[in-house]
Structures are given as C-alpha cells and as structure tokens.
Scaffold this active site. Structure first.
Site, PDB file in Angstrom:
ATOM      1  N   ARG A  59      70.325 -30.898  68.556  1.00 48.28           N
ATOM      2  CA  ARG A  59      71.032 -30.995  69.846  1.00 48.28           C
ATOM      3  C   ARG A  59      70.387 -30.162  70.939  1.00 48.28           C
ATOM      4  O   ARG A  59      70.341 -30.588  72.084  1.00 48.28           O
ATOM      5  CB  ARG A  59      72.524 -30.715  69.675  1.00 48.28           C
ATOM      6  CG  ARG A  59      72.967 -29.318  69.650  1.00 48.28           C
ATOM      7  CD  ARG A  59      74.183 -29.152  68.801  1.00 48.28           C
ATOM      8  NE  ARG A  59      73.807 -29.322  67.410  1.00 48.28           N
ATOM      9  CZ  ARG A  59      74.448 -30.092  66.557  1.00 48.28           C
ATOM     10  NH1 ARG A  59      75.505 -30.725  66.911  1.00 48.28           N
ATOM     11  NH2 ARG A  59      74.022 -30.177  65.310  1.00 48.28           N
ATOM     12  N   THR A  60      69.870 -28.978  70.590  1.00 45.81           N
ATOM     13  CA  THR A  60      69.287 -28.133  71.646  1.00 45.81           C
ATOM     14  C   THR A  60      68.045 -28.801  72.228  1.00 45.81           C
ATOM     15  O   THR A  60      67.842 -28.843  73.441  1.00 45.81           O
ATOM     16  CB  THR A  60      68.965 -26.733  71.085  1.00 45.81           C
ATOM     17  OG1 THR A  60      70.170 -26.188  70.531  1.00 45.81           O
ATOM     18  CG2 THR A  60      68.459 -25.799  72.163  1.00 45.81           C
ATOM     19  N   LYS A  87      47.335 -24.815  61.329  1.00 48.59           N
ATOM     20  CA  LYS A  87      45.914 -24.552  61.037  1.00 48.59           C
ATOM     21  C   LYS A  87      45.538 -23.104  61.332  1.00 48.59           C
ATOM     22  O   LYS A  87      44.381 -22.747  61.343  1.00 48.59           O
ATOM     23  CB  LYS A  87      45.039 -25.493  61.862  1.00 48.59           C
ATOM     24  CG  LYS A  87      45.286 -26.961  61.580  1.00 48.59           C
ATOM     25  CD  LYS A  87      44.352 -27.824  62.407  1.00 48.59           C
ATOM     26  CE  LYS A  87      44.720 -29.293  62.293  1.00 48.59           C
ATOM     27  NZ  LYS A  87      44.027 -30.103  63.296  1.00 48.59           N
ATOM     28  N   ARG A 109      61.768 -22.548  71.181  1.00 49.40           N
ATOM     29  CA  ARG A 109      62.563 -22.070  70.034  1.00 49.40           C
ATOM     30  C   ARG A 109      61.574 -21.562  68.992  1.00 49.40           C
ATOM     31  O   ARG A 109      60.578 -22.234  68.689  1.00 49.40           O
ATOM     32  CB  ARG A 109      63.396 -23.202  69.447  1.00 49.40           C
ATOM     33  CG  ARG A 109      64.022 -22.789  68.129  1.00 49.40           C
ATOM     34  CD  ARG A 109      65.115 -23.699  67.707  1.00 49.40           C
ATOM     35  NE  ARG A 109      66.312 -23.516  68.520  1.00 49.40           N
ATOM     36  CZ  ARG A 109      67.510 -23.988  68.182  1.00 49.40           C
ATOM     37  NH1 ARG A 109      67.654 -24.671  67.068  1.00 49.40           N
ATOM     38  NH2 ARG A 109      68.550 -23.789  68.952  1.00 49.40           N
ATOM     39  N   HIS A 137      70.311 -16.758  71.979  1.00 58.02           N
ATOM     40  CA  HIS A 137      70.305 -18.188  72.274  1.00 58.02           C
ATOM     41  C   HIS A 137      71.072 -18.323  73.596  1.00 58.02           C
ATOM     42  O   HIS A 137      72.219 -18.780  73.628  1.00 58.02           O
ATOM     43  CB  HIS A 137      70.993 -18.927  71.129  1.00 58.02           C
ATOM     44  CG  HIS A 137      70.849 -20.419  71.152  1.00 58.02           C
ATOM     45  ND1 HIS A 137      70.218 -21.114  72.175  1.00 58.02           N
ATOM     46  CD2 HIS A 137      71.270 -21.363  70.270  1.00 58.02           C
ATOM     47  CE1 HIS A 137      70.275 -22.408  71.909  1.00 58.02           C
ATOM     48  NE2 HIS A 137      70.900 -22.585  70.760  1.00 58.02           N
TER      49      HIS A 137
HETATM   50  C1  NCD Z   1      72.815 -23.009  66.699  1.00 56.74           C
HETATM   51  C2  NCD Z   1      71.426 -22.449  66.559  1.00 56.74           C
HETATM   52  O1  NCD Z   1      70.459 -23.164  66.349  1.00 56.74           O
HETATM   53  O2  NCD Z   1      71.322 -21.234  66.686  1.00 56.74           O
HETATM   54  N1  NCD Z   1      72.843 -24.358  66.967  1.00 56.74           N
HETATM   55  C3  NCD Z   1      72.572 -24.828  68.207  1.00 56.74           C
HETATM   56  O3  NCD Z   1      71.693 -24.357  68.898  1.00 56.74           O
HETATM   57  N2  NCD Z   1      73.344 -25.802  68.641  1.00 56.74           N
HETATM   58  C4  NCD Z   1      73.731 -22.611  65.644  1.00 56.74           C
HETATM   59  C5  NCD Z   1      73.412 -22.948  64.232  1.00 56.74           C
HETATM   60  O4  NCD Z   1      72.307 -23.360  63.877  1.00 56.74           O
HETATM   61  O5  NCD Z   1      74.312 -22.767  63.408  1.00 56.74           O
END
Ligand code: NCD
Length: 309
Positions: A59-60, A87, A109, A137
């Site tokens: 989703r992110t 690599k 990320r 986050h």
């Molecule tokens: C979270 C994450 O990746 O930190 N999810 C997200 O970004 N929607 C929480 C999770 O992974 O539980």
C-alpha cells in the site's frame, strides 16, 4: 501558502507542529481533487521522482505512486529484488546513478534505521522516508493523525492508544511523535517484551491491560506483530497474544463507549484484530488508505515547491 521548515521528510522528529498543520491544510485541498472525476492536477509536471523500495511494500508504494501521478510528476520505480544492489552496489552509488538521470526527489523504504538521513547528507535530492527499518514512517503517522482529525474534529486532547508490537514498529514511533506534537494523550499497550524500556521518556504511558486501555481511549491504533523483525520469540504463542491483546467484537461491545479503530495494514485478521471489527463501522482503516494518497500528495507538493525555488 506557507512553506515547510525542512527540505526532506525524514521523520516526524524533525518537523514542527506548523509543518503538520500546513501538510493537513494542503491535504484537504488534494482530498477534494482526488474525489473529482478528473483526479489530477498539473502541479509537478516538471518534477521527476524515484521510488526506491529496498523492503517489501504494497500500500505504501502504490499510495506514493498514485500521489505522484495525480500531481503529474514523472515517476520511476525501483525495487531491490530486481536491482544491482544484489550485485554488491552501495546505497550511495545506486542512488547517485539514478539521480544522474535527473531525478529531483527520492521516496525510499529501507530496512536500515537512519538510511534516509544518511542519504540526505550524501545526495542532491529531496528525500522522503517511506519507512526505515523499525525507526520512522512519517507519512503513515501523518495520514493516521489526518484520519483522526477527519473523524473526531481534532487530534489535540484526544486519548490514543497504540496496541501491539511497539518495539519493532516504525508506525508506533512516528505516531507517538506526531500525536504528542499535536497535544494528544498517548498510551502504548502490548506484551511487556514488545514495549521498549524507557518509552515513558517520550511522554507516553504504558498499559499492559487491553481492556483498561480501551476504556480510556478515543482511538485504538492496532499494530501488526512484526515477525519479520524478530530473531527470538517475544511471547509464548500467537494464541496467547490473541487472548490478551487481540481486539474482537465482544470486547469492543462490552466497553461502555464507542471508540475509533485504526490499523496501518497489512492486517493479520484474527491476530491483532478480528474480521468483524476490521470490517465494522468503528474502523476507519480504508479511510486511512484513502487519506494516505492526499497526505502524500501534500508532502510531495510542499517539498517540491522548495526544490523549485
Ligand atoms: C506498516 C509498515 O510497513 O511499517 N505498513 C504500512 O506502511 N502500511 C506496518 C506494518 O508493516 O505492519
């Protein structure tokens, strides 16, 4: 309109209450845009954004990509599984190679805490932290607060409990910073082994009894147990976790008040929350997802307007 106090969004720790207010005001505008038949504005036609995902995400990643496209930015995507990182290339080399193709902004990320801060000191682009290990986050915390504000009118003075794996959760830390910044009262609730020592120093209270925490709160943010970040067992069994910290309809119904239920996703149905709760009117989980696009549009738009100066 004002401007952000920062050139990067690396964590909620680095931004101000005024930044949060500005992001929300801007997100209000974009929320209206994405509900129009034509969901796009030409604001960032001259901006190129690279989404660098060194860790899994659904989703992110989609939310950022949609936000960027709805601002008409050019977008390139990169995921570590299919890249030269495998690599042996360093992070700075990987990113500088991408930037030499004239990229203005990087959404990243990464499994290592501090990866965004590190990158911002070494490359010439605006960096947005989309999750750095168990650290921060920030856009998730912003969309969570935005959703509370939408549902309850304001965040200031509200009682919010964050339930579950506080120790390994970047969502928990960013939410604590964001909620405190806006004057909410915050408790954390979970097995003692999943609550960091000295967390009270962040101005939050610890409650190990879920029922008591729920009786106190206006909002419960239910987190997933981050099994992928655990090298040992932090509680005896999933069954015991569910018994003590799982939210189900009976528990919710037995409270003498209505509370709002949140979850950042992905949900482990039947563990931290049962399906009937996740899908009930108390839950604003899908509103959070929808607001995520508007909030990310706001963050990207405001950071891009600093690049253009
Ligand atoms: C979270 C994450 O990746 O930190 N999810 C997200 O970004 N929607 C929480 C999770 O992974 O539980």
């Amino acid at each position: 309109m004002g401007e952000l106090s920062v050139n990067h969004l690396l964590g909620i720790k680095y931004i101000t209450k005024e930044d949060v207010d500005l992001i929300f005001k801007t997100a209000d505008h974009f929320k209206e845009v994405i509900n129009r038949p034509i969901k796009k504005v030409p604001s960032l036609r001259d901006i190129t954004i690279a989404n660098l995902f060194f860790e899994n995400s659904t989703r992110t990643r989609l939310s950022f990509e949609l936000a960027e496209k709805r601002l008409s930015a050019d977008v390139v995507n990169f995921s570590a599984a299919s890249s030269s990182v495998k690599k042996g290339e360093t992070l700075i080399d990987t990113v500088n190679n991408i930037l030499s193709m004239k990229v203005d902004m990087v959404v990243m990320r990464h499994p290592n805490p501090g990866a965004g801060v590190f990158l911002s000191q070494h490359v010439n682009a605006s960096i947005v932290n989309a999750g750095d290990g168990a650290h921060e986050h920030p856009t998730q915390a912003l969309l969570d607060s935005y959703s509370i504000r939408e549902k309850l009118g304001e965040v200031t003075g509200k009682n919010v409990v964050i339930v579950g794996d506080i120790l390994h959760s970047r969502v928990a830390l960013s939410n604590i910073f964001a909620l405190k910044l806006q004057g909410a009262n915050v408790k954390v609730c979970g097995p003692k082994t999943l609550i960091p020592k000295h967390i009270e120093k962040l101005g939050v209270e610890v409650e190990t009894n879920l029922r008591k925490a729920l009786e106190w709160c206006d909002v419960a943010n239910m987190l997933r147990v981050q099994n992928e970040r655990m090298d040992i067992s932090y509680f005896p069994s999933t069954r015991e976790y569910v018994q003590q910290f799982g939210l189900n309809k009976d528990l919710l119904g037995s409270l003498n008040k209505e509370i709002t239920i949140m979850h950042p996703g992905p949900i482990n149905r039947g563990v931290e929350i049962t399906s009937d709760v996740a899908d009930s009117d108390h839950a604003i989980i899908l509103d959070q997802v929808q607001n995520g696009v508007a909030v990310r549009m706001a963050v990207i738009y405001l950071l891009a307007s600093k690049i253009k100066q």
